[in-house]
Design a protein around this motif. Structure first.
Motif, PDB file in Angstrom:
ATOM      1  N   CYS A  46       0.839  -1.192   0.000  1.00 54.97           N
ATOM      2  CA  CYS A  46       0.000   0.000   0.000  1.00 54.97           C
ATOM      3  C   CYS A  46       0.876   1.245   0.000  1.00 54.97           C
ATOM      4  O   CYS A  46       2.070   1.185   0.286  1.00 54.97           O
ATOM      5  CB  CYS A  46      -0.913   0.011   1.222  1.00 54.97           C
ATOM      6  N   TYR A  47       0.241   2.343  -0.325  1.00 53.68           N
ATOM      7  CA  TYR A  47       0.882   3.651  -0.214  1.00 53.68           C
ATOM      8  C   TYR A  47      -0.173   4.613   0.286  1.00 53.68           C
ATOM      9  O   TYR A  47      -1.141   4.901  -0.424  1.00 53.68           O
ATOM     10  CB  TYR A  47       1.454   4.105  -1.565  1.00 53.68           C
ATOM     11  N   GLY A  48      -0.026   5.067   1.500  1.00 57.75           N
ATOM     12  CA  GLY A  48      -1.065   5.903   2.084  1.00 57.75           C
ATOM     13  C   GLY A  48      -2.354   5.124   2.176  1.00 57.75           C
ATOM     14  O   GLY A  48      -2.374   4.013   2.711  1.00 57.75           O
ATOM     15  N   ALA A  49      -3.418   5.685   1.635  1.00 56.78           N
ATOM     16  CA  ALA A  49      -4.726   5.031   1.701  1.00 56.78           C
ATOM     17  C   ALA A  49      -5.043   4.231   0.458  1.00 56.78           C
ATOM     18  O   ALA A  49      -6.196   3.877   0.229  1.00 56.78           O
ATOM     19  CB  ALA A  49      -5.807   6.082   1.933  1.00 56.78           C
ATOM     20  N   PRO A  87      -4.600  -6.894  -3.641  1.00 57.25           N
ATOM     21  CA  PRO A  87      -4.191  -7.526  -2.386  1.00 57.25           C
ATOM     22  C   PRO A  87      -4.593  -8.999  -2.366  1.00 57.25           C
ATOM     23  O   PRO A  87      -5.374  -9.454  -3.194  1.00 57.25           O
ATOM     24  CB  PRO A  87      -4.980  -6.745  -1.335  1.00 57.25           C
ATOM     25  N   ASP A  88      -4.061  -9.730  -1.414  1.00 58.42           N
ATOM     26  CA  ASP A  88      -4.521 -11.088  -1.156  1.00 58.42           C
ATOM     27  C   ASP A  88      -5.830 -11.002  -0.373  1.00 58.42           C
ATOM     28  O   ASP A  88      -6.021 -10.100   0.438  1.00 58.42           O
ATOM     29  CB  ASP A  88      -3.480 -11.873  -0.349  1.00 58.42           C
ATOM     30  N   TRP A  89      -6.713 -11.991  -0.609  1.00 62.57           N
ATOM     31  CA  TRP A  89      -8.036 -11.968   0.023  1.00 62.57           C
ATOM     32  C   TRP A  89      -8.252 -13.175   0.923  1.00 62.57           C
ATOM     33  O   TRP A  89      -7.716 -14.245   0.672  1.00 62.57           O
ATOM     34  CB  TRP A  89      -9.128 -12.028  -1.058  1.00 62.57           C
ATOM     35  N   GLY A  90      -9.083 -12.974   1.964  1.00 63.00           N
ATOM     36  CA  GLY A  90      -9.584 -14.097   2.720  1.00 63.00           C
ATOM     37  C   GLY A  90     -10.856 -14.627   2.078  1.00 63.00           C
ATOM     38  O   GLY A  90     -11.302 -14.108   1.051  1.00 63.00           O
TER      39      GLY A  90
END
Length: 120
Positions: A101-104, A110-113
């Motif tokens: 990430c960078y900031g918000a 991303p990896d997910w659940g």
């Protein structure tokens, strides 16, 4: 990729609270951010909260700001989402995410659940 396991979903009355947990199964996970997305039936998945694992800086979508709190236990590679003052419109499948990430902003996918259901 890291394996993410969510827990803590369930059914609650409006105005109630729930606490979600997300554990990264890889103990060597050193990703930059963990966060939470949600997806209601017929709607797109939306990011609602994320936290930088090193600094603890947290970011929220306006729909949950002041009601939800994200936190982390860096030593255990775990993130939490404390949800208060729940509303019917919070009903959704909630997914944990982890990645760069960078900031918000997430950098890439991303990896997910697998997700955990929250019903209000």
């Amino acid at each position: 990729h890291v394996q993410l396991v969510e827990s803590g979903g369930g059914s609650v009355q409006a105005g109630g609270s729930l606490r979600l947990s997300c554990a990264a199964s890889d103990n060597t996970y050193s990703g930059e951010c963990m966060g939470w997305f949600r997806q209601a039936p017929g709607k797109e998945r939306e990011g609602i909260a994320m936290i930088a694992m090193s600094s603890g800086d947290a970011y929220y979508d306006d729909s949950v700001k002041d009601r939800f709190t994200i936190s982390r236990d860096g030593a255990k590679n775990t993130a939490f989402l404390e949800m208060n003052s729940l509303k019917a419109e919070d009903t959704a499948m909630y997914y944990c995410a982890a990645g760069r990430c960078y900031g918000a902003s997430w950098l890439g996918q991303p990896d997910w659940g697998e997700g955990t259901q929250v019903t209000v």
